[in-house]
Write an enzyme that holds these catalytic residues in place. Structure first.
Site, short mmCIF file in Angstrom:
data_model
loop_
_atom_site.label_atom_id
_atom_site.label_comp_id
_atom_site.label_asym_id
_atom_site.label_seq_id
_atom_site.Cartn_x
_atom_site.Cartn_y
_atom_site.Cartn_z
N GLU A 29 0.63 -1.23 0.08
CA GLU A 29 -0.06 -0.01 0.09
C GLU A 29 0.78 1.16 -0.04
O GLU A 29 1.79 1.37 0.79
CB GLU A 29 -0.85 -0.05 1.21
CG GLU A 29 -1.95 -1.08 1.34
CD GLU A 29 -2.57 -1.64 2.65
OE1 GLU A 29 -2.45 -0.66 3.70
OE2 GLU A 29 -3.16 -2.49 2.44
N GLU A 60 -4.64 -6.58 2.69
CA GLU A 60 -3.31 -7.29 3.24
C GLU A 60 -3.47 -8.68 2.95
O GLU A 60 -2.46 -9.53 2.88
CB GLU A 60 -3.21 -7.01 4.67
CG GLU A 60 -2.62 -5.78 5.15
CD GLU A 60 -3.72 -4.54 5.05
OE1 GLU A 60 -4.79 -4.93 4.91
OE2 GLU A 60 -3.20 -3.38 5.40
N PHE A 83 2.25 -1.47 8.77
CA PHE A 83 2.72 -1.63 10.18
C PHE A 83 2.61 -3.11 10.63
O PHE A 83 1.71 -3.70 10.31
CB PHE A 83 1.75 -0.78 11.03
CG PHE A 83 2.00 0.75 10.96
CD1 PHE A 83 2.60 1.50 11.83
CD2 PHE A 83 1.31 1.47 9.85
CE1 PHE A 83 2.93 2.92 11.79
CE2 PHE A 83 1.63 2.89 9.71
CZ PHE A 83 2.12 3.65 10.81
N ASP A 85 1.68 -4.18 13.12
CA ASP A 85 0.26 -4.49 13.74
C ASP A 85 -0.62 -5.14 12.79
O ASP A 85 -1.64 -5.74 13.34
CB ASP A 85 -0.16 -3.03 14.27
CG ASP A 85 1.08 -2.42 14.92
OD1 ASP A 85 1.00 -2.19 16.23
OD2 ASP A 85 2.09 -1.67 14.54
N PHE A 86 -0.44 -4.81 11.62
CA PHE A 86 -1.79 -5.22 10.66
C PHE A 86 -1.48 -6.77 10.42
O PHE A 86 -1.99 -7.27 9.60
CB PHE A 86 -1.78 -4.12 9.39
CG PHE A 86 -1.71 -2.95 9.63
CD1 PHE A 86 -2.04 -2.41 10.71
CD2 PHE A 86 -1.41 -2.07 8.63
CE1 PHE A 86 -1.98 -1.02 11.06
CE2 PHE A 86 -1.39 -0.72 8.80
CZ PHE A 86 -1.87 -0.26 10.15
N HIS A 129 -0.37 0.77 16.49
CA HIS A 129 0.50 0.97 15.35
C HIS A 129 1.84 1.14 16.13
O HIS A 129 2.63 1.80 15.65
CB HIS A 129 0.31 2.35 14.83
CG HIS A 129 -0.97 2.54 13.99
ND1 HIS A 129 -2.39 2.41 14.41
CD2 HIS A 129 -0.81 2.39 12.55
CE1 HIS A 129 -3.00 2.48 13.31
NE2 HIS A 129 -2.38 2.70 12.13
C1 LIG Z 1 -5.66 -3.09 7.92
C2 LIG Z 1 -4.79 -1.67 7.79
N1 LIG Z 1 -4.16 -1.45 6.36
C3 LIG Z 1 -3.73 -0.44 6.17
C4 LIG Z 1 -3.77 0.52 7.15
C5 LIG Z 1 -2.86 1.91 6.77
N2 LIG Z 1 -4.01 2.89 6.46
C6 LIG Z 1 -4.63 3.83 7.40
S1 LIG Z 1 -5.61 4.79 6.76
C7 LIG Z 1 -5.67 3.98 5.27
C8 LIG Z 1 -6.34 4.62 4.15
C9 LIG Z 1 -7.56 4.40 4.47
O1 LIG Z 1 -8.50 4.91 3.02
P1 LIG Z 1 -10.20 4.74 3.45
O2 LIG Z 1 -10.67 3.84 3.85
O3 LIG Z 1 -10.66 5.48 2.12
O4 LIG Z 1 -10.22 6.15 4.27
P2 LIG Z 1 -9.65 7.78 4.53
O5 LIG Z 1 -8.32 7.81 5.16
O6 LIG Z 1 -9.69 8.03 2.97
O7 LIG Z 1 -10.69 8.29 5.23
C10 LIG Z 1 -4.58 3.27 5.24
C11 LIG Z 1 -3.92 2.59 4.24
C12 LIG Z 1 -4.38 0.36 8.39
N3 LIG Z 1 -4.43 1.35 9.36
N4 LIG Z 1 -5.20 -0.79 8.56
#
Ligand SMILES: Cc1ncc(C[n+]2csc(CCOP(=O)(O)OP(=O)(O)O)c2C)c(N)n1
Ligand SMILES: Cc1ncc(C[n+]2csc(CCOP(=O)(O)OP(=O)(O)O)c2C)c(N)n1
Ligand SMILES: [Mg+2]
Ligand SMILES: [Mg+2]
Lengths: 323, 320, 323, 320
Positions: A29, A60, A83, A85-86, A129
């Protein structure tokens, strides 16, 4: 030798291996234009293009699962989990697919893949995290686990991880990403399974890895002033584990303190203690101490987080209990 | 597209091989000769056969816990399969895998899998490799109606769509995930409708009609080879036996079972072959006899094979 | 007292708690009419109906995730994961949601839920249906881990797990499900965190849990004939762990052998060894031995599986090394 | 359904409260006063506001990493929220959670969540509890376009559909998952189309129009309360700022950003209020001033609050 940060060094390792072997690619990602959450992959997209630096959806399970399939079909994927954590999200793909495919198939498959992922607390990123989850992976036969503590190790172990024909979890500590250090230029491969004595000493062995190596070194420095000579041993890879180096060191010092940032119960420190309490029992002159995070999630507030983490002071205190 | 006599006869031979293999496995299991769990494919033979007829050794498949049919249709060796069911050293996995983990990577068979839905991302990854290496090979993922409710389904179809991967997702809808009837585990009747969520083609075919399956798969495989991306094919079918051998199937409506038994894919194909005059009843019997002989000799091979060396437990954990 | 199998006993616990508290319900794959893969839940559907015995789709992530939400909203779910091997599929829900919700929310949530799941090898179910993965859960603060070895314990610990206000992983060994034993009738609750001495002895402490208790008892019986008196201590719950009972026993016997079916490296045996090598170092008169599965996936063939598993003979051998 | 003046003004106050809270958080973060990550909701206020206007304290929500707006709209206390952002002992989570984990279970707020997509099954579970207890309460799950690619989405919507759970899945489609543009992470343009895969209603609305959101949510909530099961609502919107504070947003097309800034939901509502003569510009300024005062005093409260006791690290791991 060149001065680089830990993040630059691990990227240098990725870059060299990608130049060397067209079957190596990187997926995850926001690894492309964005360059990774901590800038680890910055510039790679520009150099290798979208076919080899692949931005994925937030999936993931499919990221790791696809890597298993791609590896079994002849590629050498590096995937990033943003992270550590994921990793729970894709744990089945690690535990039951990547780790076991070769064995279940009677040795007739090869799954060369690297999962890169940052671990660790220290930036108030809170419970989801900030974890140190290496012990999960060390309990999975079929997986190797790598945790570099310096820029040079970050590069040399990255190259080794990519060249390895097995699934390797490469854990980069987020507090180390900006750490500067001397790094050999060009090809540089550190074999997996070789510990490094980061400081020589004769009175006590401190086994520590990842960010904790630096806290152990600081503690050793302080202890030296009080006349206690601590050896700091960094296993660098937890699986394969360089058991012999640990036993050799304890044979010399007769005392062992293990330091890890993961929570205490079930942490990899227990495994090292168990090995030494069995195979090195007669070498020991004192109880084996562990300095770890307590059995609690990582708290948000800096005040709490500071108290949560193992520190130089806690290491010094543990060492002194042995004398 | 006209199916030739040779093709139809070859479908028949494959389906009979699967059927006979499975009947033999049932018999051996009942006699206490096979360790572990055994999940049989009887009743679903047309799916693996029709799909795999479009594939070569360069193409990949991922299979399931109910994998014998997929493996046979993809060219897996039945002697090595049978030896693996017995847990023998000569088996495909040297006795380490058993029924649920048989694989032949050289034939593109990336394994049966004990984790429902786990093959979906793996197939996407194999397809990723096909595309990355700029070959025209494809990957096929077999999975059940139950598996289509797992998160892996969603993530894999989405990823395959985004990356235009040459992968065909073949849902074998036998209307049950163990005891859970389709109506109780999802609120759509055609699983192919789920393709729209990923912007890929989805089609439902009669999974007991090997020609229908073959044709739908041909189109999807062709699309994938041309670089036009993934497809979802739902094959409606029925497992004749319990979820695993030993399951008394109390959850099944006997009337429904009876109705489906009438749609037996092997019998239907026999009927078609004789109606088209592609084969006489006698010729079909000859094929069956030849297959039976092959299966029997596979069993002999397996039974006469040595057990693994107990110390082999520790090999093959890592590649070196 | 009543003779029951382990499966009947744990079901008796579920039934009693469901009768007692309408907020308790059971959800999972094929737990209804089918009665569970090993018959553990047979009859409950008939007694409590589809509202409280809930068949779910094959969606482990949603099964555990929904339980977290239902628990936070006031129910007391019991969910079944058909084999412990599938816990990787729902690991994030355990690791980052169930375990951490209370802490992250500053103590302002309660997540009373039980995840029941069978573990263990012995039926040639191979690498993805035979694992012993308790060490994952003991490394997650916020989770409790229960592993009964007898029918009576199965019932008493089930009731305690359901009444506990925290997420509890209740691990039932598939080779024990048919084991017969005396079980107290009616209300019977064994507090979590209390070890049970399954056999008294004076020369060596064998700590074992789940199916391994029975192999340890068999070994102790054989050792007795050779004049070695082994104490068999069953912690019953790994978290909370009854550390004091272990240290007391070792204080008496001065020798410790730990037996678990999980693979060696990173298994919970390491944790126990580490605790004793620290807090009980001065009590010990010999190295701490572990008898475990080797670091490999579980093989299919009965010949291999037999050699893979810890056995009476291996335990006897380990004990004798200490004398 | 006609929206009343009082309702519209209350929407406005909520949206301004969110906007002002977030602007203050941005300022404090830039000044180095807030530890950790901060993900702001600026530009998306109409979604949380329009949805939560249909809920009472008995209803549940699950939120995301971008949670401040949801919490405020569901009635969360801004002083306790602000104190939590500072990591103070008086914060909602006593300083243990921070921005990504604020919750108020008594108000039905089951927490912001640092794991993308993790709220989906939790919301289904809360809805399960509502139904099990035979109340008419509902659960709302907020999540992003990126989160709709996670397996949890698929499993939760399917489960909710099968069990007819009173849950409303609200997808805040701001067209990005961090740097990943919607076109590159899925091959459908309307995420609401995914509802068909579960046999539930799906609808797309202008997420910057609080009334449109309110009305769509009203229908879905009503449906859920009546026992007719779940719905999916997609709200198309835009985040004005980086993914987290500090993100320079190099991946965004400045023209698209500009176009969306013109569709600012707060400004649009102001325009509507004045056009309908529900409020004068002066009255709106008064509302803003009052809100600003509340936020400022929340900041003061937070700043004057004590840090947690360092030894508090070990409490709240288990309930006893
Ligand atoms: C399972 C997981 N994968 C990746 C992340 C890292 N991450 C945090 S926010 C985000 C983007 C989320 O996109 P969206 O669902 O469209 O929400 P937005 O941030 O646009 O509000 C990512 C990839 C995470 N926190 N949890
Ligand atoms: C992740 C996971 N969950 C549950 C199981 C147990 N299990 C094995 S097969 C099966 C049913 C699968 O149903 P379906 O996908 O329709 O395939 P079928 O058996 O009908 O061929 C289940 C629940 C499993 N192996 N893996
Ligand atoms: Mg099925
Ligand atoms: Mg988004």
């Amino acid at each position: 030798m060149k001065q680089m940060t830990y993040a630059e060094a691990l990227r240098d390792g990725i870059r060299l291996e990608m130049q060397r072997d067209p079957h190596v690619y990187l997926a995850g990602e926001d690894v492309g234009i964005f360059g990774g959450c901590f800038g680890q992959t910055a510039g790679l997209y520009q150099e290798f293009g979208p076919e080899r630096i692949v931005d994925t959806p937030i999936s993931e399970t499919a990221i790791v699962g696809h890597a298993v399939g791609a590896a079994a079909a002849g590629l050498r994927p590096i995937v990033e989990i943003m992270f550590i954590d994921f990793m729970g999200v894709c744990m089945d793909e690690i535990l039951n697919q990547a780790a076991k495919m070769r064995y279940m198939f009677g040795g007739k498959a090869k799954v060369p893949m690297v999962i890169r992922t940052p671990c660790g607390a220290g930036v108030s990123a809170a419970a989801q995290h900030s974890q140190s989850l290496e012990a999960f992976f060390t309990h999975i036969p079929g997986i190797k686990t790598v945790m570099p503590s310096t820029p040079a190790d970050a590069k040399g172990l990255m190259c080794a991880a990519i060249r390895d024909d097995n699934p390797v979890i490469y854990i980069e500590h987020k507090m180390l990403l900006g750490l500067q250090g001397d790094v050999p230029e060009g090809e540089y491969v550190i074999p997996l399974g070789k510990a490094d004595i980061k400081r020589k000493g004769s009175d006590v062995t401190i086994v520590a890895w990842s960010a904790m190596v630096h806290k152990a070194l600081a503690a050793a420095e302080a202890l030296a002033k009080e006349g206690i000579s601590a050896e700091v041993l960094d296993p660098r890879t937890l699986n394969p584990l360089d058991k012999d180096s640990i036993l050799n060191s304890v044979g010399k010092t007769e005392r062992l303190v293990i330091v890890h940032e993961a929570t205490r119960t079930g942490g990899f420190g227990g495994e090292i203690a168990a090995i030494v309490a069995d195979e090195g029992f007669d070498l020991l002159n004192a109880p084996i101490k562990r300095v770890t995070a307590p059995d609690a999630p990582v708290p948000f507030s800096p005040v709490l987080e500071r108290n949560y983490l193992p520190s130089e002071e806690k290491i010094i205190k543990a060492v002194k209990e042995l004398f | 597209m006209e199916i030739t006599k040779a093709e139809l006869l070859s479908f028949y031979e494959t389906m009979v091989t699967i059927r006979t293999f499975e009947e033999k496995a049932a018999e051996l299991f009942a006699a206490g000769k096979l360790p572990g769990f055994v999940h049989l494919y009887i009743g679903e033979e047309a799916v693996a056969t029709g799909v795999c007829a479009n594939l070569t050794d360069k193409d990949y498949i991922t299979s399931t816990h109910r994998g014998h049919g997929h493996l046979i249709a993809k060219g897996g060796r039945i002697d090595l399969m049978m030896a693996e069911l017995f847990g023998k050293a000569t088996g495909y996995c040297k006795g380490k895998g058993g029924s649920m983990h048989i694989a032949d990577v050289n034939l593109g068979i990336l394994g049966a899998n004990g984790i429902v839905g786990a093959g979906q991302p793996i197939a996407a990854g194999a397809a990723f490799a096909c595309k990355y290496k700029k070959t025209d090979a494809v990957a096929v993922c077999f999975f059940g109606d139950g598996a289509s409710n797992r998160g892996t389904f969603h993530e894999s179809l989405n990823m395959a769509s985004i990356f235009k991967l040459p992968v065909i997702f073949v849902c074998e809808n036998n209307m049950y995930g163990i005891s859970n009837y389709q109506k109780n585990h999802m609120n759509v009747s055609d699983i192919s409708d789920r393709a729209a969520a990923y912007g890929i083609p989805g089609v439902t075919v009669d999974g007991n009609d090997v020609v229908a399956v073959y044709e739908a798969a041909a189109e999807a495989v062709d699309r994938a080879r041309k670089g036009d991306g993934p497809s979802l094919i739902e094959c409606k079918t029925w497992r004749h036996r319990g979820h695993f051998e030993g399951d008394p199937c109390i959850y099944k409506d006997p009337k429904e079972q009876e109705a489906w038994l009438k749609k037996d894919p092997v019998l239907s194909l026999e009927k078609k072959l004789t109606e088209l005059k592609f084969a006489t009843v006698v010729e079909l019997e000859e094929i069956k006899a030849a297959v039976k002989e092959k299966i029997d000799s596979a069993v002999l091979f397996a039974q006469n094979s040595p057990d693994p060396d107990p110390d082999d437990v520790l090999t093959d954990v890592y590649a070196s």
